[in-house]
Design a protein around this motif. Structure first.
Motif, PDB file in Angstrom:
ATOM      1  N   GLY A 205       0.778  -1.236   0.000  1.00  0.00           N
ATOM      2  CA  GLY A 205       0.000   0.000   0.000  1.00  0.00           C
ATOM      3  C   GLY A 205       0.808   1.283   0.000  1.00  0.00           C
ATOM      4  N   TYR A 206       2.136   1.161  -0.059  1.00  0.00           N
ATOM      5  CA  TYR A 206       2.983   2.367  -0.039  1.00  0.00           C
ATOM      6  C   TYR A 206       3.254   2.849  -1.463  1.00  0.00           C
ATOM      7  CZ  TYR A 206       4.046   1.012   4.795  1.00  0.00           C
ATOM      8  OH  TYR A 206       3.966   0.675   6.116  1.00  0.00           O
ATOM      9  N   LYS A 207       3.425   4.143  -1.574  1.00  0.00           N
ATOM     10  CA  LYS A 207       3.742   4.728  -2.875  1.00  0.00           C
ATOM     11  C   LYS A 207       5.175   5.281  -2.825  1.00  0.00           C
ATOM     12  CE  LYS A 207       1.617   7.831  -6.275  1.00  0.00           C
ATOM     13  NZ  LYS A 207       2.849   8.569  -6.599  1.00  0.00           N
ATOM     14  N   ALA A 208       6.029   4.673  -3.617  1.00  0.00           N
ATOM     15  CA  ALA A 208       7.418   5.158  -3.645  1.00  0.00           C
ATOM     16  C   ALA A 208       7.467   6.555  -4.245  1.00  0.00           C
ATOM     17  CB  ALA A 208       8.280   4.203  -4.466  1.00  0.00           C
ATOM     18  N   MET A 209       8.466   7.347  -3.817  1.00  0.00           N
ATOM     19  CA  MET A 209       8.548   8.725  -4.303  1.00  0.00           C
ATOM     20  C   MET A 209       9.334   8.858  -5.596  1.00  0.00           C
ATOM     21  SD  MET A 209       9.005  10.820  -0.776  1.00  0.00           S
ATOM     22  CE  MET A 209       8.861  12.373  -1.632  1.00  0.00           C
ATOM     23  N   GLY A 210      10.351   8.031  -5.754  1.00  0.00           N
ATOM     24  CA  GLY A 210      11.085   8.122  -7.008  1.00  0.00           C
ATOM     25  C   GLY A 210      12.571   7.906  -6.874  1.00  0.00           C
ATOM     26  N   ILE A 211      13.285   8.347  -7.891  1.00  0.00           N
ATOM     27  CA  ILE A 211      14.725   8.112  -7.965  1.00  0.00           C
ATOM     28  C   ILE A 211      15.473   9.440  -8.036  1.00  0.00           C
ATOM     29  CG2 ILE A 211      14.521   5.887  -9.134  1.00  0.00           C
ATOM     30  CD1 ILE A 211      15.281   7.414 -11.764  1.00  0.00           C
ATOM     31  N   ARG A 212      16.765   9.346  -7.706  1.00  0.00           N
ATOM     32  CA  ARG A 212      17.651  10.489  -7.956  1.00  0.00           C
ATOM     33  C   ARG A 212      18.810  10.033  -8.829  1.00  0.00           C
ATOM     34  NH1 ARG A 212      22.150  13.426  -5.197  1.00  0.00           N
ATOM     35  NH2 ARG A 212      22.078  12.063  -3.372  1.00  0.00           N
ATOM     36  N   LEU A 213      19.078  10.816  -9.854  1.00  0.00           N
ATOM     37  CA  LEU A 213      20.216  10.587 -10.746  1.00  0.00           C
ATOM     38  C   LEU A 213      21.285  11.603 -10.390  1.00  0.00           C
ATOM     39  CD1 LEU A 213      18.171  10.485 -14.078  1.00  0.00           C
ATOM     40  CD2 LEU A 213      19.168   8.504 -12.900  1.00  0.00           C
ATOM     41  N   ASP A 214      22.540  11.146 -10.230  1.00  0.00           N
ATOM     42  CA  ASP A 214      23.588  12.067  -9.785  1.00  0.00           C
ATOM     43  C   ASP A 214      24.835  12.020 -10.669  1.00  0.00           C
ATOM     44  OD1 ASP A 214      24.618  14.003  -7.915  1.00  0.00           O
ATOM     45  OD2 ASP A 214      25.798  12.417  -6.970  1.00  0.00           O
ATOM     46  N   SER A 215      24.716  11.431 -11.838  1.00  0.00           N
ATOM     47  CA  SER A 215      25.877  11.405 -12.748  1.00  0.00           C
ATOM     48  C   SER A 215      25.380  11.034 -14.134  1.00  0.00           C
ATOM     49  CB  SER A 215      26.923  10.392 -12.267  1.00  0.00           C
ATOM     50  OG  SER A 215      26.358   9.101 -12.220  1.00  0.00           O
ATOM     51  N   GLY A 216      26.294  11.136 -15.084  1.00  0.00           N
ATOM     52  CA  GLY A 216      25.973  10.711 -16.442  1.00  0.00           C
ATOM     53  C   GLY A 216      25.135  11.725 -17.202  1.00  0.00           C
ATOM     54  N   ASP A 217      24.568  11.266 -18.308  1.00  0.00           N
ATOM     55  CA  ASP A 217      23.777  12.120 -19.189  1.00  0.00           C
ATOM     56  C   ASP A 217      22.347  12.189 -18.630  1.00  0.00           C
ATOM     57  OD1 ASP A 217      22.083  13.042 -21.209  1.00  0.00           O
ATOM     58  OD2 ASP A 217      23.346  12.202 -22.797  1.00  0.00           O
ATOM     59  N   LEU A 218      22.085  13.263 -17.917  1.00  0.00           N
ATOM     60  CA  LEU A 218      20.816  13.335 -17.166  1.00  0.00           C
ATOM     61  C   LEU A 218      19.603  13.378 -18.093  1.00  0.00           C
ATOM     62  CD1 LEU A 218      21.919  15.897 -14.407  1.00  0.00           C
ATOM     63  CD2 LEU A 218      21.780  13.405 -14.197  1.00  0.00           C
ATOM     64  N   ALA A 219      19.748  14.008 -19.249  1.00  0.00           N
ATOM     65  CA  ALA A 219      18.630  14.062 -20.197  1.00  0.00           C
ATOM     66  C   ALA A 219      18.305  12.641 -20.668  1.00  0.00           C
ATOM     67  CB  ALA A 219      18.983  14.961 -21.381  1.00  0.00           C
ATOM     68  N   TYR A 220      19.334  11.965 -21.144  1.00  0.00           N
ATOM     69  CA  TYR A 220      19.156  10.609 -21.655  1.00  0.00           C
ATOM     70  C   TYR A 220      18.667   9.658 -20.570  1.00  0.00           C
ATOM     71  CZ  TYR A 220      20.539   5.942 -23.259  1.00  0.00           C
ATOM     72  OH  TYR A 220      20.544   4.599 -23.577  1.00  0.00           O
ATOM     73  N   LEU A 221      19.356   9.671 -19.438  1.00  0.00           N
ATOM     74  CA  LEU A 221      19.012   8.715 -18.370  1.00  0.00           C
ATOM     75  C   LEU A 221      17.614   8.965 -17.825  1.00  0.00           C
ATOM     76  CD1 LEU A 221      22.424   8.549 -16.448  1.00  0.00           C
ATOM     77  CD2 LEU A 221      21.372   6.715 -17.812  1.00  0.00           C
ATOM     78  N   SER A 222      17.220  10.239 -17.720  1.00  0.00           N
ATOM     79  CA  SER A 222      15.867  10.500 -17.201  1.00  0.00           C
ATOM     80  C   SER A 222      14.826   9.976 -18.190  1.00  0.00           C
ATOM     81  CB  SER A 222      15.673  12.002 -16.919  1.00  0.00           C
ATOM     82  OG  SER A 222      15.671  12.762 -18.113  1.00  0.00           O
ATOM     83  N   CYS A 223      15.082  10.105 -19.481  1.00  0.00           N
ATOM     84  CA  CYS A 223      14.133   9.601 -20.478  1.00  0.00           C
ATOM     85  C   CYS A 223      14.086   8.074 -20.458  1.00  0.00           C
ATOM     86  CB  CYS A 223      14.499  10.107 -21.873  1.00  0.00           C
ATOM     87  SG  CYS A 223      14.284  11.898 -22.051  1.00  0.00           S
ATOM     88  N   GLU A 224      15.271   7.456 -20.327  1.00  0.00           N
ATOM     89  CA  GLU A 224      15.308   5.992 -20.260  1.00  0.00           C
ATOM     90  C   GLU A 224      14.598   5.484 -19.005  1.00  0.00           C
ATOM     91  OE1 GLU A 224      16.707   3.630 -22.591  1.00  0.00           O
ATOM     92  OE2 GLU A 224      16.317   5.517 -23.665  1.00  0.00           O
TER      93      GLU A 224
ATOM     94  N   ILE B 165      11.367  11.797 -10.743  1.00  0.00           N
ATOM     95  CA  ILE B 165      12.786  11.728 -11.099  1.00  0.00           C
ATOM     96  C   ILE B 165      13.464  13.033 -10.671  1.00  0.00           C
ATOM     97  CG2 ILE B 165      14.466  11.497 -12.982  1.00  0.00           C
ATOM     98  CD1 ILE B 165      12.366   9.916 -14.553  1.00  0.00           C
ATOM     99  N   THR B 166      14.410  12.899  -9.754  1.00  0.00           N
ATOM    100  CA  THR B 166      15.195  14.049  -9.315  1.00  0.00           C
ATOM    101  C   THR B 166      16.582  13.934  -9.951  1.00  0.00           C
ATOM    102  OG1 THR B 166      14.024  14.150  -7.207  1.00  0.00           O
ATOM    103  CG2 THR B 166      16.174  15.227  -7.285  1.00  0.00           C
ATOM    104  N   ALA B 167      17.099  15.054 -10.419  1.00  0.00           N
ATOM    105  CA  ALA B 167      18.446  15.036 -10.981  1.00  0.00           C
ATOM    106  C   ALA B 167      19.330  15.993 -10.198  1.00  0.00           C
ATOM    107  CB  ALA B 167      18.420  15.439 -12.446  1.00  0.00           C
ATOM    108  N   SER B 168      20.581  15.565 -10.007  1.00  0.00           N
ATOM    109  CA  SER B 168      21.554  16.456  -9.385  1.00  0.00           C
ATOM    110  C   SER B 168      22.876  16.264 -10.144  1.00  0.00           C
ATOM    111  CB  SER B 168      21.683  16.164  -7.884  1.00  0.00           C
ATOM    112  OG  SER B 168      21.861  14.793  -7.643  1.00  0.00           O
ATOM    113  N   ASN B 169      23.972  16.746  -9.605  1.00  0.00           N
ATOM    114  CA  ASN B 169      25.312  16.637 -10.203  1.00  0.00           C
ATOM    115  C   ASN B 169      25.706  17.882 -10.981  1.00  0.00           C
ATOM    116  OD1 ASN B 169      27.824  15.573 -10.866  1.00  0.00           O
ATOM    117  ND2 ASN B 169      27.086  14.649 -12.745  1.00  0.00           N
ATOM    118  N   ASP B 170      26.284  18.824 -10.267  1.00  0.00           N
ATOM    119  CA  ASP B 170      26.870  20.013 -10.891  1.00  0.00           C
ATOM    120  C   ASP B 170      25.936  20.740 -11.848  1.00  0.00           C
ATOM    121  OD1 ASP B 170      29.124  19.628  -9.460  1.00  0.00           O
ATOM    122  OD2 ASP B 170      30.341  18.820 -11.099  1.00  0.00           O
ATOM    123  N   LEU B 171      24.685  20.853 -11.462  1.00  0.00           N
ATOM    124  CA  LEU B 171      23.739  21.586 -12.308  1.00  0.00           C
ATOM    125  C   LEU B 171      23.915  23.092 -12.127  1.00  0.00           C
ATOM    126  CD1 LEU B 171      20.519  19.457 -11.715  1.00  0.00           C
ATOM    127  CD2 LEU B 171      22.013  19.461 -13.730  1.00  0.00           C
TER     128      LEU B 171
END
Lengths: 558, 558
Positions: free
Chosen positions: B323-342, B364-370
């Motif tokens: 019954g729990y709803k996960a909040m999501g993921i965080r991406l912290d490296s790599g090609d954030l545009a590509y990885l978020s779409c994938e 989807i949360t993105a970080s890494n030198d933005l």
């Protein structure tokens, strides 16, 4: 190299709290607390972990960094304690509901199980070599991350910036840090003052930093002071006693005016018959009456050569009649190379014209948006500046406003861990390590070497293979003439167990200056410096690559 | 626009001390004290002076600035008092000997004779228009300079930086400030958190800032957490109650494993039969057991698409069974545009494959030198990121690490003063002034206008000539549809006389967001923004140029 402290058994030591009272266990990222909770929930919080604090690249396009911030880290660790107010806030701040047992865990938490090994503060350091190694229960060691990284990052960045300015300016110039007003917040300013001094500056304008750290203070007056005066008529108290107290000049204002008249009749007076600005003359005269022993005037409010310098000279010569020696001028705008040379010529002409020996050597301080590059340009053009006041670019590290120190888990429960990344430069070096600096025949450091904890230490005059941690073709045999262990114990659970002394700031500053002098010059030059080598032992190299292959998933091209 | 505080005669108000206890009267440049001494020696210290605090150029190549730091300035002024400890230090710090009378003067000094007029905090502001006008005895007003400039400079710089990030990100994205570890010192971090929120960020990771300012806190876990686990076998406490408490899963670890097996059999699993990293799976599982309501996982420790995302989905689907709803993921490296779409495609495939509605919309949360520029690039490439975590570049204002606010004397004893300079951009605008923002027909601000104190205010629908202060050919007639007086009284000698309320941070934030929305878009764009016009009245223009000619020496070409 380090003196050992004399903790003779019964003595109780106390380590002061961090300089900034805002440095507390909640000066951290929320995720440190959520992780601590998850470790605690999993019963993992007391597993023994080893973290390395290091950076990946020296700042400002250079190949060296000055390590700073250690004392504040140790003060933080030694006084690490959540207050009830912190605990209450953590209860509310945690996402979801947080078990009371966790808050009890925080309540009793301290760093009595933590050990910190570090490179001495003020040392020259290089990428990937741990500046601090923090060992302890993973819960508390993890909680320290953000604060330690915060305390080291800016401190090291600005100390490095200061050292770079010193290298360009040379040792004969005075360097004054004037950055408080442009700094990133109040203690951006205070820490900049501290760490610029550590990196080789001579003084600061920041009074609070002078008080906290015993840094020499410097300063004269601003443009506002000059423009607050209208004319010498408004000076009411005109008398000034001579330096030896033997006589008194009843009308110093007229004495100054008399000197100005003489100067204006000289053939070297710029602009011929031009009048100098009288509000400026009034301001200088008044300032001299307040500080006859320390008269230093800002001469560019109206026009340096047509007003400021002649006005200054009139006051300085009048002071001289009473036995005082003026300190000099400050230039804060315009072409500093040209103006300093013109001012020097003027002072020399005064010396000759009026037979005042030494006047030609009058001090010239320059300020106005100086940085490493403008200092370099001034050197190339030729200038007559004796002291540089540097603010904005120095204290905000404008050329590169952040250093990227990180804090990485390298071992837990005696199991080596590494962080992989698609970007090789972000891969961390696993294992609890020992770190050495190997010196060559000419006395220069040759290479830093990291080895596994249980490997034998490198020995003087014994050949050892040093390998680049990630590039298999980069390796070299080294026969060290001297071997220095870099990481020393700065905290072992209690102030009484502190092994290395925390030295006074001026001693750390001396260490920094000494180490800068000891580096091979090509590592230190501004343009295309030679990278200093940082290496691992053959055994550690093999282990890193074994672990890497083990952890990384194998791809499949489709 | 501002609500007036209800100071009904008898009420005693108190204004809190500055947030950072290091903000005291000695957080200043030494020359403020030497000038104060010289003013005092000359009997000039009580002459009434007017200073303007302003900047000359908006930061980051932009044409607007968010004004921030006012509340801290007022707190500083309201609590301005030298302690005996400060006095003792000043005695030692002054060059030469300092008369005791001056120390007595400092001892009794406060801001009861000072008035401060300011533009409301969080307003959009432009070059040369005073942000603060400080009136009072020249001694004390001068002593305030460094601290006020320090408190405004970084605050306004980082609030502007935050606003610029918000404009690029758009209003639909969540913006999280993650900068503490890279900030310029402890309160570089704390003030960055405060002023980034003011400038439009939604939350911070900085717990101390959350506590001090009530800013929402966000954070999940780090790579260290992931690599601290070896395998799911080490998870001892495996049970998890369902969200409604009705059932309990005795072996959540096996439930996760079962879901992972199902995912691995799907045709969309990247790399086909590859195994995901088991230490990562253990870490995610364990983190979910601690935060079943708030499960957000960092998925790039080993490999985002081959390990992190499938592992996350396995845990999220297991949570969903309870019954729990996960909040999501965080991406912290790599090609954030590509990885978020994938990652988005993967979530959508999971939704379809297993019929779990809404799963495709996983956060989807993105970080890494933005920074502003990378956000702009991400927008151009197309991405699926819902929230950005921004640190280093935001909080250190890496693109431009300092704002150049200055504090200039514009009047003393009712005599207008100006600072000349060979550089026209550094000439200050003399006189005590009134400042207005004139709005046009479409509701946008058209121009800011400064006039002499005794000139009539501009009126709605009355044509007025607005002149560039220094460029005689730049002038325009304006018929304002609305006229807003910019400078309001924030301090008049005592807390009881405070006229404008100091609003809660969230209200200042709302003002900032509202004002940003109200600006004509061409002033706000990233590339080649149109300069907003700042002008003076015809009368003030004439006076400036009269005074300028009067003060500047006439050269003589030789």
């Amino acid at each position: 190299m380090e003196e050992k402290s004399d903790n003779g058994g019964t003595m109780k030591s106390v380590i002061e709290a961090p300089t900034n009272p805002m440095v507390t266990p909640i000066l951290t990222d929320l995720y440190q607390l959520t992780m601590a909770y998850a470790y605690w929930k999993a019963g993992k919080h007391n597993e023994r972990a080893v973290f390395d604090l290091f950076f990946r690249k020296s700042p400002f396009g250079g190949e060296f960094t000055v390590f700073a911030g250690l004392e504040e880290c140790i003060r933080f660790i030694a006084n690490y304690k959540f207050t009830e107010e912190h605990i209450a806030f953590v209860r509310d701040a945690m996402p979801g509901k947080c078990e009371e047992g966790f808050l009890d865990y925080l309540r009793q938490l301290d760093c009595s199980e933590v050990e910190v090994y570090a490179i001495p503060e003020g040392s020259i350091v290089f990428p990937r070599v741990p500046l601090l190694r923090v060992e302890g229960p993973v819960g508390v060691a993890q909680l320290l991350e953000t604060t330690l990284v915060n305390l080291v990052n800016f401190a090291s960045l600005v100390a490095t910036n200061a050292a770079r300015h010193r290298i360009v300016a040379g040792n004969s110039k005075a360097l004054l840090e004037f950055g408080l007003r442009r700094a990133q917040g109040p203690d951006g300013g205070i820490s900049a003052s501290k760490y610029c001094y550590m990196g080789g500056f001579d003084a600061t304008s920041n009074v609070a930093a002078g008080r906290l750290f015993g840094i020499p203070l410097k300063g004269t007056h601003s443009h506002a002071y000059v423009s607050s005066f209208m004319s010498p008529d408004e000076i009411v108290e005109k008398s000034l006693r001579s330096v030896d107290g033997s006589t008194s000049c009843e009308d110093f204002v007229s004495l100054v005016q008399a000197w100005l008249n003489k100067i204006q009749r000289t053939k070297f007076m710029a602009g011929g018959f031009g009048e100098t600005n009288s509000s400026e003359l009034a301001a200088f005269t008044s300032y001299a009456l307040a500080f006859p022993d320390n008269f230093l005037a800002l001469v560019d409010t109206y026009d340096v050569m047509r007003s400021g310098v002649p006005n200054f000279c009139a006051v300085a010569l009048a002071l001289r009649d009473l036995g005082y020696k003026a300190m000099g001028i400050r230039l804060d705008s315009g072409d500093l190379a040209y103006l300093s040379c013109e001012a020097r010529k003027f002072f020399q002409a005064i010396e000759k014209e009026f037979g005042v020996s030494g006047f030609g050597k009058m001090g010239i301080t320059a300020s106005n948006d100086l940085n490493e590059e403008t200092l370099d340009h001034l050197n190339k053009q030729g200038h007559e500046v004796d002291a540089f006041g540097i603010g904005t670019y120095l204290v905000t590290c404008y050329a590169q406003a952040a250093l990227g120190c990180v804090f990485k888990l390298v071992e837990i429960n005696n199991q080596p861990r590494m962080k992989l990344s698609e970007d090789v430069s972000k891969v961390s070096i696993p294992c609890k390590k020992r770190c050495y600096r190997l010196y060559g025949r000419e006395g220069y450091p040759l290479v830093d070497l990291m080895i596994g904890e249980n490997e034998p230490a490198p020995k003087v005059e014994e050949r050892i293979l040093c390998r680049h941690p990630f590039n298999e073709s980069k390796r070299a045999y080294v026969v060290p003439q001297r071997v220095e262990e870099l990481l020393k114990c700065y905290w072992r659970g209690s102030p009484d167990e502190v092994r290395e002394d925390m030295l006074p700031l001026k001693d750390i500053r001396s260490r920094c200056i000494r180490q800068l002098d000891k580096m091979r010059p090509d590592h230190m030059r501004r343009l295309n410096p030679t990278p200093y080598k940082v290496s691992v032992s053959a055994k550690l190299y093999d282990f890193i690559h074994f672990l890497w292959l083990n952890e990384a998933p194998v791809g499949e091209l489709q």
